[in-house]
Design a protein around this motif. Structure first.
Motif, PDB file in Angstrom:
ATOM      1  N   UNK A  60      10.348   4.932  18.328  1.00  0.00           N
ATOM      2  CA  UNK A  60      10.867   3.262  17.830  1.00  0.00           C
ATOM      3  C   UNK A  60      12.006   3.275  17.211  1.00  0.00           C
ATOM      4  N   UNK A  61      12.668   1.597  17.353  1.00  0.00           N
ATOM      5  CA  UNK A  61      13.988   1.401  16.655  1.00  0.00           C
ATOM      6  C   UNK A  61      13.843   0.342  15.294  1.00  0.00           C
ATOM      7  N   UNK A  62      14.609   0.514  14.713  1.00  0.00           N
ATOM      8  CA  UNK A  62      14.675  -0.728  13.375  1.00  0.00           C
ATOM      9  C   UNK A  62      15.869  -1.201  13.604  1.00  0.00           C
ATOM     10  N   UNK A  63      15.791  -2.841  14.533  1.00  0.00           N
ATOM     11  CA  UNK A  63      16.760  -3.364  13.947  1.00  0.00           C
ATOM     12  C   UNK A  63      17.606  -3.766  13.098  1.00  0.00           C
ATOM     13  N   UNK A  64      18.915  -3.799  12.568  1.00  0.00           N
ATOM     14  CA  UNK A  64      19.225  -3.506  10.656  1.00  0.00           C
ATOM     15  C   UNK A  64      20.205  -5.093  10.984  1.00  0.00           C
TER      16      UNK A  64
END
Length: 205
Positions: A60-64
């Motif tokens: 899972x990738x967190x958008x910043x």
């Protein structure tokens, strides 16, 4: 916050569940509502509207950053951390919805169907496309994957999705599951790992 997910992003998983279908030529995207989020090691309760809930272990990738129409070469600027997540799927409902030609969001987007672990800064990895991850259930490894096996790389997915919807700070991207999905049962202890580091730990109730 929205949860964006990718289906059929690992060839062996495609053959596992969709053997009669060709591999996708572009990312297969679906959404989960924010009410699907399960975090902080809280237990997952098997819902009473289905008979089989499967785990699907994913990076899972967190958008910043806020972004729209992001060029693939700049996509790496739009995320800052990764973790292991579980895309819980009401498999019996999915089979029925697909057979009837109906949308199948309900089998993916129900409450607590998107479990996530602790975030690890992306700087700790030399290449997001060379990250190993795995899931243990009751101390036994049941699913293993590596982001190098993805059909569509993380940056490709971000560029693709951002054509259709604006990415916002805090959005989550579930990047697809490798081969080895299976059902969970009450009492199971799930532990997810990035490389050798445990980042996900919770029970099924």
């Amino acid at each position: 916050m929205k949860i964006i997910a990718v289906g059929m992003n690992y060839p062996q998983h495609c053959r596992e569940l969709h053997a009669s279908e060709p591999l996708p030529e572009e990312p297969v995207i679906f959404m989960k509502p924010d009410s699907a989020l399960l975090k902080d090691s809280k237990p997952f309760f098997i819902p009473d509207f289905c008979n089989q809930v499967d785990y699907e272990t994913e990076l899972v990738v967190r958008i910043n950053r806020l972004g729209k129409n992001i060029a693939e070469r700049f996509a790496h600027r739009y995320y800052d951390a990764v973790t292991v997540g579980i895309d819980f799927t009401a498999r019996d409902l999915q089979r029925r919805f697909r057979a009837e030609g109906k949308p199948w969001e309900l089998c993916k987007g129900f409450d607590n169907s998107a479990a996530i672990g602790d975030w690890v800064p992306i700087e700790q990895f030399s290449d997001i496309q060379q990250i190993g991850f795995h899931l243990d259930i009751d101390g036994k490894t049941v699913q293993t994957g590596n982001t190098g096996d993805m059909l569509f790389r993380v940056d490709e997915i971000i560029a693709y999705v951002s054509q259709f919807c604006t990415l916002k700070i805090g959005d989550l991207l579930f990047t697809g599951t490798p081969v080895g999905v299976g059902p969970v049962s009450i009492g199971n202890h799930l532990e997810g790992y990035l490389e050798s580091n445990k980042v996900l730990d919770f029970y099924v109730r």
